[in-house]
Design a protein around this motif. Sequence first.
Motif, PDB file in Angstrom:
ATOM      1  N   ILE A  33      13.236  35.311  79.680  1.00  0.00           N
ATOM      2  CA  ILE A  33      12.022  34.729  79.769  1.00  0.00           C
ATOM      3  C   ILE A  33      11.369  34.462  78.302  1.00  0.00           C
ATOM      4  N   LYS A  34      11.199  35.853  77.704  1.00  0.00           N
ATOM      5  CA  LYS A  34      10.763  35.868  76.393  1.00  0.00           C
ATOM      6  C   LYS A  34      11.450  35.196  75.537  1.00  0.00           C
ATOM      7  N   ASN A  35      12.714  35.455  75.393  1.00  0.00           N
ATOM      8  CA  ASN A  35      13.479  34.693  74.569  1.00  0.00           C
ATOM      9  C   ASN A  35      13.343  33.041  74.505  1.00  0.00           C
ATOM     10  N   VAL A  36      13.503  32.372  75.626  1.00  0.00           N
ATOM     11  CA  VAL A  36      13.431  31.136  76.094  1.00  0.00           C
ATOM     12  C   VAL A  36      11.762  30.599  75.478  1.00  0.00           C
ATOM     13  N   LEU A  37      10.885  31.506  75.643  1.00  0.00           N
ATOM     14  CA  LEU A  37       9.626  31.021  75.235  1.00  0.00           C
ATOM     15  C   LEU A  37       9.543  31.160  73.714  1.00  0.00           C
ATOM     16  N   ARG A  38      10.023  32.207  73.180  1.00  0.00           N
ATOM     17  CA  ARG A  38       9.813  32.326  71.854  1.00  0.00           C
ATOM     18  C   ARG A  38      10.650  31.358  71.004  1.00  0.00           C
ATOM     19  N   PHE A  39      11.794  31.265  71.384  1.00  0.00           N
ATOM     20  CA  PHE A  39      12.765  30.452  70.646  1.00  0.00           C
ATOM     21  C   PHE A  39      12.731  28.935  70.843  1.00  0.00           C
ATOM     22  N   ASP A  40      12.537  28.360  72.161  1.00  0.00           N
ATOM     23  CA  ASP A  40      12.378  26.874  72.584  1.00  0.00           C
ATOM     24  C   ASP A  40      11.117  26.738  72.867  1.00  0.00           C
ATOM     25  N   GLY A  41      10.107  27.654  73.312  1.00  0.00           N
ATOM     26  CA  GLY A  41       8.644  27.134  73.497  1.00  0.00           C
ATOM     27  C   GLY A  41       8.675  26.630  75.036  1.00  0.00           C
ATOM     28  N   ILE A  42       9.481  27.145  75.887  1.00  0.00           N
ATOM     29  CA  ILE A  42       9.588  26.651  77.210  1.00  0.00           C
ATOM     30  C   ILE A  42       9.338  28.033  78.239  1.00  0.00           C
ATOM     31  N   HIS A  43       8.480  27.795  79.055  1.00  0.00           N
ATOM     32  CA  HIS A  43       8.189  28.740  80.095  1.00  0.00           C
ATOM     33  C   HIS A  43       9.232  28.770  81.154  1.00  0.00           C
ATOM     34  N   LEU A  44       9.637  30.005  81.698  1.00  0.00           N
ATOM     35  CA  LEU A  44      10.502  29.959  82.840  1.00  0.00           C
ATOM     36  C   LEU A  44       9.746  31.137  83.691  1.00  0.00           C
ATOM     37  N   ASP A  45      10.072  31.335  84.747  1.00  0.00           N
ATOM     38  CA  ASP A  45       9.436  32.219  85.779  1.00  0.00           C
ATOM     39  C   ASP A  45      10.286  33.074  86.538  1.00  0.00           C
ATOM     40  N   PRO A  46       9.881  34.358  86.815  1.00  0.00           N
ATOM     41  CA  PRO A  46      11.009  35.532  87.285  1.00  0.00           C
ATOM     42  C   PRO A  46      11.488  35.148  88.548  1.00  0.00           C
ATOM     43  N   ILE A  47      10.699  34.154  89.407  1.00  0.00           N
ATOM     44  CA  ILE A  47      11.277  33.949  90.749  1.00  0.00           C
ATOM     45  C   ILE A  47      12.293  32.994  90.873  1.00  0.00           C
ATOM     46  N   TYR A  48      12.111  31.794  90.317  1.00  0.00           N
ATOM     47  CA  TYR A  48      13.162  30.987  90.241  1.00  0.00           C
ATOM     48  C   TYR A  48      13.807  30.647  89.022  1.00  0.00           C
ATOM     49  N   THR A  49      13.193  29.896  87.772  1.00  0.00           N
ATOM     50  CA  THR A  49      14.159  29.665  86.585  1.00  0.00           C
ATOM     51  C   THR A  49      14.624  30.612  85.860  1.00  0.00           C
ATOM     52  N   GLY A  50      13.784  31.512  85.540  1.00  0.00           N
ATOM     53  CA  GLY A  50      14.253  32.785  84.761  1.00  0.00           C
ATOM     54  C   GLY A  50      15.195  33.271  85.412  1.00  0.00           C
ATOM     55  N   LYS A  51      15.188  33.619  86.779  1.00  0.00           N
ATOM     56  CA  LYS A  51      16.506  34.285  87.365  1.00  0.00           C
ATOM     57  C   LYS A  51      17.742  33.411  87.263  1.00  0.00           C
ATOM     58  N   ALA A  52      17.493  32.084  87.326  1.00  0.00           N
ATOM     59  CA  ALA A  52      18.621  31.233  87.446  1.00  0.00           C
ATOM     60  C   ALA A  52      19.213  31.141  85.938  1.00  0.00           C
ATOM     61  N   PHE A  53      18.180  31.073  84.837  1.00  0.00           N
ATOM     62  CA  PHE A  53      18.730  31.018  83.754  1.00  0.00           C
ATOM     63  C   PHE A  53      19.365  32.190  83.051  1.00  0.00           C
ATOM     64  N   SER A  54      18.952  33.433  83.358  1.00  0.00           N
ATOM     65  CA  SER A  54      19.780  34.749  83.223  1.00  0.00           C
ATOM     66  C   SER A  54      20.824  34.733  83.962  1.00  0.00           C
ATOM     67  N   GLY A  55      21.019  34.248  85.174  1.00  0.00           N
ATOM     68  CA  GLY A  55      22.165  33.924  86.048  1.00  0.00           C
ATOM     69  C   GLY A  55      23.359  33.224  85.290  1.00  0.00           C
ATOM     70  N   MET A  56      22.713  32.212  85.004  1.00  0.00           N
ATOM     71  CA  MET A  56      23.489  31.045  84.063  1.00  0.00           C
ATOM     72  C   MET A  56      24.228  31.759  82.773  1.00  0.00           C
ATOM     73  N   LYS A  57      23.376  32.641  82.111  1.00  0.00           N
ATOM     74  CA  LYS A  57      24.179  33.325  80.768  1.00  0.00           C
ATOM     75  C   LYS A  57      25.196  34.018  81.308  1.00  0.00           C
ATOM     76  N   LYS A  58      24.924  35.029  82.324  1.00  0.00           N
ATOM     77  CA  LYS A  58      25.978  35.931  82.821  1.00  0.00           C
ATOM     78  C   LYS A  58      27.165  35.284  83.282  1.00  0.00           C
TER      79      LYS A  58
END
Length: 329
Positions: free
Chosen positions: A268-293
């Motif tokens: 969540i921190k990295n996507v906000l810092r580098f792309d200026g986009i918010h993610l949340d830990p319930i849905y999008t942040g969990k999915a983005f993290s899962g995508m990377k893994k």
Amino acid sequence: MQKNILSQLKFDTLIHPLVCFNDSNNYFIKRDDLIPFSFGGNKVRISFEYFNDMFDKECDCIISYGNIRSNLNRVISNMSHSLSIPCFIISPNDNNESEITFNRKISELMGAKIVNCSKRDVAKTVEDTMQHCVNLGYKPYYVYGDIHGKGNEKIGVNAYFKAYQEIAKYEEENQEKFDYIFLASGTGITQAGLICGSFACEHKPEIIGISIARKQKEGKNSIDNHVEAFLSKQEMTMLSTKKYSINFIDKYINQGYGKFDLNIEQVIKNVLRFDGIHLDPIYTGKAFSGMKKYILEYGIEKSNILFLHTGGGPLFFDYINSHFMNRGI
């Protein structure tokens, strides 16, 4: 004369590259978080379909269901207020339901009537609420169909059947084919819509839903049911989910709904810092993290990867409020 919000909504959302990666893949994001109503997100598209179906059925009162973090309830209540439609929200109170969330506060601000119940009493509460609406002189519409949440599967699916055509249009206009589409998958409505949309296109990327809570069997069954319900009503019965794999990944649910770890927080921190986009830990942040893994685990290289941002802005601010207001980031 007041304009109807349903006639004003625009859904063809931006797709653009991401910079927060340094591997051989090309990463893109579809910004459904920027849909211009009630903080955006996939639930705006889905609610749009529910309200149109409600009006087609000549109903004049809407009932939704979900917990205190529900993005759907936020949008349903906001859309109801805009359309001057009475709104009732049935909400389970079994797990930390005393917590204050921005989504719940927005629903209350919109004048939605909150009906709390235990998860074991949901069907009875839906039935009682519908009867209460009838007694008040309304013809109620429950977004999930009958009291057991069955019968309305195809309506929400139509939202992302349409959205997939936007993705196909982008591919054609930019001569860029996506090899993978990743998204947060909960009830499976959004993923089912994308799958159905891909049936109408020659190029079919792998559509990978990262579960935010459900186990794989339950998640795949739900998606399968939604796809079949949609196809049976769209004169597309010659197509079958058996010809298309349903990729619902439950490896990264992190102990269940609403649970997250330091890895998700860092994403969540990295996507906000580098792309200026918010993610949340319930849905999008969990999915983005899962995508990377998933990409690392399966050795995906030199591919075009699209992440669908399904919104959840208020949940991002819940996270900021609860984790960083009294300590440094």
